[in-house]
Design an enzyme around this catalytic site. Structure first.
Site, PDB file in Angstrom:
ATOM      1  N   ASN A   1      67.197 -49.697 -25.863  1.00  0.00           N
ATOM      2  CA  ASN A   1      65.886 -50.329 -25.772  1.00  0.00           C
ATOM      3  C   ASN A   1      64.872 -49.278 -25.341  1.00  0.00           C
ATOM      4  O   ASN A   1      65.183 -48.369 -24.581  1.00  0.00           O
ATOM      5  CB  ASN A   1      65.902 -51.460 -24.736  1.00  0.00           C
ATOM      6  CG  ASN A   1      64.620 -52.269 -24.773  1.00  0.00           C
ATOM      7  OD1 ASN A   1      64.398 -53.039 -25.708  1.00  0.00           O
ATOM      8  ND2 ASN A   1      63.745 -52.075 -23.796  1.00  0.00           N
TER       9      ASN A   1
ATOM     10  N   TRP B   1      59.821 -52.008 -14.564  1.00  0.00           N
ATOM     11  CA  TRP B   1      60.160 -53.003 -15.582  1.00  0.00           C
ATOM     12  C   TRP B   1      60.175 -54.343 -14.895  1.00  0.00           C
ATOM     13  O   TRP B   1      60.842 -54.540 -13.887  1.00  0.00           O
ATOM     14  CB  TRP B   1      61.456 -52.696 -16.310  1.00  0.00           C
ATOM     15  CG  TRP B   1      62.645 -52.320 -15.486  1.00  0.00           C
ATOM     16  CD1 TRP B   1      63.170 -53.021 -14.432  1.00  0.00           C
ATOM     17  CD2 TRP B   1      63.472 -51.165 -15.660  1.00  0.00           C
ATOM     18  NE1 TRP B   1      64.272 -52.378 -13.945  1.00  0.00           N
ATOM     19  CE2 TRP B   1      64.489 -51.240 -14.677  1.00  0.00           C
ATOM     20  CE3 TRP B   1      63.474 -50.095 -16.547  1.00  0.00           C
ATOM     21  CZ2 TRP B   1      65.474 -50.269 -14.559  1.00  0.00           C
ATOM     22  CZ3 TRP B   1      64.461 -49.135 -16.419  1.00  0.00           C
ATOM     23  CH2 TRP B   1      65.442 -49.228 -15.441  1.00  0.00           C
TER      24      TRP B   1
ATOM     25  N   GLU C   1      63.400 -51.330 -31.067  1.00  0.00           N
ATOM     26  CA  GLU C   1      62.184 -50.520 -31.112  1.00  0.00           C
ATOM     27  C   GLU C   1      62.371 -49.308 -32.027  1.00  0.00           C
ATOM     28  O   GLU C   1      61.424 -48.879 -32.680  1.00  0.00           O
ATOM     29  CB  GLU C   1      61.802 -50.046 -29.708  1.00  0.00           C
ATOM     30  CG  GLU C   1      61.236 -51.129 -28.795  1.00  0.00           C
ATOM     31  CD  GLU C   1      62.308 -51.955 -28.095  1.00  0.00           C
ATOM     32  OE1 GLU C   1      63.507 -51.600 -28.215  1.00  0.00           O
ATOM     33  OE2 GLU C   1      61.959 -52.955 -27.443  1.00  0.00           O
TER      34      GLU C   1
ATOM     35  N   ASP D   1      45.596 -52.581 -12.454  1.00  0.00           N
ATOM     36  CA  ASP D   1      46.405 -53.027 -13.600  1.00  0.00           C
ATOM     37  C   ASP D   1      45.590 -53.713 -14.699  1.00  0.00           C
ATOM     38  O   ASP D   1      44.380 -53.900 -14.583  1.00  0.00           O
ATOM     39  CB  ASP D   1      47.498 -53.956 -13.065  1.00  0.00           C
ATOM     40  CG  ASP D   1      48.821 -53.738 -13.758  1.00  0.00           C
ATOM     41  OD1 ASP D   1      48.809 -53.460 -14.968  1.00  0.00           O
ATOM     42  OD2 ASP D   1      49.858 -53.835 -13.094  1.00  0.00           O
TER      43      ASP D   1
HETATM   44  C1  LIG Z   1      49.795 -49.349 -21.093  1.00  0.00           C
HETATM   45  C2  LIG Z   1      50.879 -50.361 -20.911  1.00  0.00           C
HETATM   46  C3  LIG Z   1      51.569 -50.433 -19.718  1.00  0.00           C
HETATM   47  C4  LIG Z   1      52.581 -51.371 -19.517  1.00  0.00           C
HETATM   48  N1  LIG Z   1      53.225 -51.413 -18.317  1.00  0.00           N
HETATM   49  C5  LIG Z   1      54.225 -52.303 -18.131  1.00  0.00           C
HETATM   50  C6  LIG Z   1      54.927 -52.306 -16.895  1.00  0.00           C
HETATM   51  O1  LIG Z   1      54.639 -51.553 -15.977  1.00  0.00           O
HETATM   52  N2  LIG Z   1      55.953 -53.198 -16.753  1.00  0.00           N
HETATM   53  C7  LIG Z   1      56.302 -54.069 -17.751  1.00  0.00           C
HETATM   54  O2  LIG Z   1      57.251 -54.829 -17.565  1.00  0.00           O
HETATM   55  N3  LIG Z   1      55.632 -54.093 -18.937  1.00  0.00           N
HETATM   56  C8  LIG Z   1      54.607 -53.223 -19.137  1.00  0.00           C
HETATM   57  N4  LIG Z   1      53.926 -53.220 -20.328  1.00  0.00           N
HETATM   58  C9  LIG Z   1      54.284 -54.213 -21.364  1.00  0.00           C
HETATM   59  C10 LIG Z   1      55.577 -53.858 -22.062  1.00  0.00           C
HETATM   60  O3  LIG Z   1      55.519 -52.558 -22.565  1.00  0.00           O
HETATM   61  C11 LIG Z   1      55.844 -54.829 -23.197  1.00  0.00           C
HETATM   62  O4  LIG Z   1      55.990 -56.113 -22.642  1.00  0.00           O
HETATM   63  C12 LIG Z   1      57.070 -54.463 -24.038  1.00  0.00           C
HETATM   64  O5  LIG Z   1      57.151 -55.350 -25.127  1.00  0.00           O
HETATM   65  C13 LIG Z   1      58.323 -54.550 -23.240  1.00  0.00           C
HETATM   66  O6  LIG Z   1      59.424 -54.221 -24.042  1.00  0.00           O
HETATM   67  P1  LIG Z   1      60.830 -54.928 -23.879  1.00  0.00           P
HETATM   68  O7  LIG Z   1      60.649 -56.299 -24.438  1.00  0.00           O
HETATM   69  O8  LIG Z   1      61.736 -54.069 -24.663  1.00  0.00           O
HETATM   70  O9  LIG Z   1      61.163 -54.969 -22.437  1.00  0.00           O
HETATM   71  C14 LIG Z   1      52.907 -52.279 -20.541  1.00  0.00           C
HETATM   72  C15 LIG Z   1      52.217 -52.211 -21.752  1.00  0.00           C
HETATM   73  C16 LIG Z   1      51.208 -51.271 -21.936  1.00  0.00           C
HETATM   74  C17 LIG Z   1      50.471 -51.231 -23.231  1.00  0.00           C
HETATM   75 MN   LIG Z   2      62.971 -54.463 -26.292  1.00  0.00          MN
END
Ligand SMILES: Cc1cc2nc3c(=O)[nH]c(=O)nc-3n(C[C@H](O)[C@H](O)[C@H](O)COP(=O)(O)O)c2cc1C
Ligand SMILES: [Mn+2]
Length: 621
Positions: A172, A190, A233, A282
């Site tokens: 992931n 996360w 991804e 944030d």
């Molecule tokens: C600039 C930016 C920062 C982000 N920071 C976080 C973060 O700190 N923690 C988090 O859980 N998601 C964060 N996100 C959102 C995740 O990247 C997004 O939910 C992503 O789909 C998660 O992938 P996953 O489903 O594989 O966990 C951020 C997104 C952006 C655009």
């Molecule tokens: Mn994912």
């Protein structure tokens, strides 16, 4: 075909005149982020700082790029599409091959086959990201900005965090901001609901982690996309680029990472080990609350020959992540519609931080179908974070704010059409929610009832135009503005309430109850005015929104949704026909009616710095 590297994309921006190159030293502490923020607010170019100055005064060897995706056009360019919806159409094309047609004319299926093949990542033995391996790795030497005055330290804000499922090995890659705790320690934010957290929760021993920085823009975009289940991804990045994503094995652990990234930071987490992470200015325009998150121990840092470190700044919208988010919304809408057949269109405005509001138009063949659509949507992946869903008629233009107000005005009966769902999943960032990760949700049915539906839109009678004037005269009201004949917004400054520039950490029951009384008295005074009998909607928010300013709509949208909790802040009059929506910043309180946790400050730069940067930028742009 998509970009092969970040470098290639940056060069293209330069050729198009969309890049500001800054060759004098710029501090990673506040200065770089503030410049990026001012640029995105002006719709300005991307920026590369050739001499980022680290906290200890040294100049970093590596350039820092910001605001790369800071306009809709640049985001589309990064994705290599005219419209992000092209991406979703392509995905749907892969999900529903018309086998009958392909059998009749086999050549029509060839492009599908080619796209399908482009999705499998390709293993290569030495990635460009490993051209240089740093001896004695030290994360603090990378140009990593501190974006806001109350931030807990430097944060990597565009990190591609790679983990693997401990059982299946499936990889992931998610974007989770990563706080620099020290040369070899990084906090991994996360959130509970994300795939990285899932991997960590099910891992028994040390878990390998890699944080990649930079790389082709499609890879960056892929890491933030809330993908349908079973699409990884890496596959999505391949699909976006039209060629297989090259991945390479880490040097100190077993993970495979995108080979063309600019940097790879390798390491591991230890189950159960956490550290206080944050605060951090944030997405919602407030600092997110501090909390315990896992620590990554760094074992290696590698990079390509001439790497660039890309970062972003998040805070009061519009920000760069808003453009990425809008592109994601448009890109994945066709897929959502394919999976949820009654959705006609959907829009999550960037002003509300995406998760606080969705406007969804729905098919309506039978009574209450729109509500069913909303419920289905709330169960779809990261849509679980939504706080308010407004469902509207099929022919409604979801991106138009005026149409939204029209629908709320004329197609909502307050007693019938506001559906609240108690105790649902909330985004960890939702500082308004009474409990961490839990809040109530609101579905507003602003559709025209179909035949056979007993709801009738009650007309409460005309509202006098003079209402805003009489409301302004009420003690405690700063400004009043009619949005529609039955809809008014007022601003107020309630004594003792949180100030935008400061967070309020501790509960103060006495002040909180005084604040609630003051709020109730303003609300009841307005409802008591003869002219307000037909006032269905009364929105109340703090006076840091100026209802006369040029961008008052964007600001209002942000405040109404980012300071409001469904369970706590909806108040109905005795007859249930009028509602007051409290979007004032609350004082922390445990007693409640519902608790208010710590209330975070708004992300604000030092005004002197803003002035200095604005005057410098006015000469450069
Ligand atoms: C600039 C930016 C920062 C982000 N920071 C976080 C973060 O700190 N923690 C988090 O859980 N998601 C964060 N996100 C959102 C995740 O990247 C997004 O939910 C992503 O789909 C998660 O992938 P996953 O489903 O594989 O966990 C951020 C997104 C952006 C655009
Ligand atoms: Mn994912």
């Amino acid at each position: 075909m998509g970009w092969r590297s970040l470098e290639e994309f940056i060069r293209a921006l330069e050729v198009r005149g969309e890049l500001l190159r800054v060759s004098h030293p710029v501090d990673v502490r506040f200065e770089a982020g503030c410049i990026a923020d001012r640029l995105v607010k002006k719709g300005g170019p991307a920026v590369v700082f050739d001499q980022p100055r680290l906290e200890d005064g040294r100049i970093s060897r590596f350039p820092l790029a910001m605001n790369l995706f800071g306009t809709r056009e640049r985001t589309n360019l990064a994705l290599g599409v005219d419209e992000p919806s092209d991406i979703g159409e392509m995905m749907v094309g892969l999900m529903k091959p018309d086998i009958g047609a392909i059998l009749k004319r086999p050549w029509t299926g060839i492009h599908l086959l080619r796209q399908g093949i482009s999705m499998a990542p390709k293993r290569v033995s030495r990635g460009k990201c490993q051209q240089v391996s740093i001896d004695d790795p030290d994360v603090t030497k990378l140009p990593i900005p501190i974006t806001w005055p109350h931030d807990g330290g430097p944060f990597m804000t565009l990190p591609l965090v790679v983990t693997a499922d401990p059982e299946t090995g499936t990889h992931n890659m998610g974007m989770y901001r990563s706080q620099v705790f020290g040369p070899k320690e990084v906090g991994l934010h996360w959130q509970k609901h994300k795939h990285g957290a899932d991997h960590a929760d099910s891992s028994e021993g040390r878990m390998p982690v890699a944080i990649c920085l930079g790389g082709p823009p499609q890879v960056i975009f892929s890491s933030i996309s809330p993908l349908p289940d079973n699409l990884s991804e890496y596959e999505f990045a391949g699909l976006l680029s039209g060629r297989r994503l090259r991945i390479t094995k880490c040097q100190t652990n077993e993970l495979w990472v995108p080979a063309d990234c600019d940097f790879v930071i390798e390491g591991y987490t230890i189950p159960g080990e956490t550290r206080m992470e944050g605060p951090f200015g944030d997405h919602f325009g407030h600092y997110s609350l501090e909390d315990e998150y896992p620590v990554m121990h760094v074992t290696a840092i590698t990079h390509k020959k001439d790497p660039t470190v890309p970062m972003t700044i998040v805070g009061v919208p519009p920000m760069e992540d808003g453009f990425l988010g809008e592109a994601i919304g448009d890109a994945l809408l066709p897929v959502l519609k394919f999976q949820h057949r009654d959705i006609v269109d959907a829009f999550l405005p960037l002003e509300t931080g995406f998760h606080n509001l969705a406007i969804v138009s729905s098919k309506q063949r039978f009574p209450r179908q729109a509500r069913k659509t909303a419920l289905g949507l709330l169960g779809a992946g990261q849509m679980m974070f939504l706080k308010v869903v407004v469902v509207v008629d099929e022919n409604h233009t979801v991106k138009d704010l005026d149409s939204l107000l029209d629908a709320l005005e004329s197609r909502v009966s307050i007693p019938d059409d506001l559906v609240t769902l108690k105790g649902m999943v909330a985004d960890s960032l939702a500082h308004t929610s009474p409990w961490e990760n839990i809040h109530d949700k609101l579905i507003i049915d602003a559709t025209t009832p179909v035949e056979g539906d007993p709801i009738e839109n009650t007309d409460l009678g005309p509202v006098s135009n003079s209402l805003a004037i009489s409301a302004s005269a009420i003690d405690g009201v700063t400004q009043a503005r009619m949005l529609r004949p039955s809809m008014m917004v007022i601003t107020t400054e309630i004594e003792g309430g949180p100030k935008p520039e400061e967070s309020m950490e501790d509960a103060n029951e006495h002040l909180a109850s005084l604040q609630r009384e003051r709020f109730a008295s303003i609300r009841d005074s307005i409802w008591g005015l003869g002219a307000s009998k037909g006032l269905k909607w009364l929105f109340i928010t703090d006076s840091d929104a100026d209802l006369e300013s040029e961008d008052w709509r964007r600001r209002l949208l942000w405040q109404l949704f980012c300071r409001f909790d469904v369970g706590r802040d909806l108040h109905f009059d005795g007859a249930g026909t009028r509602v007051a929506w409290d979007a004032t910043a609350p004082i922390p309180s445990e007693a409640g009616p519902l608790p208010v946790r710590r209330w975070p400050a708004v992300t604000l730069h030092d005004p002197d710095l803003v002035q200095k940067i604005d005057s410098w930028l006015s000469k450069r742009l």
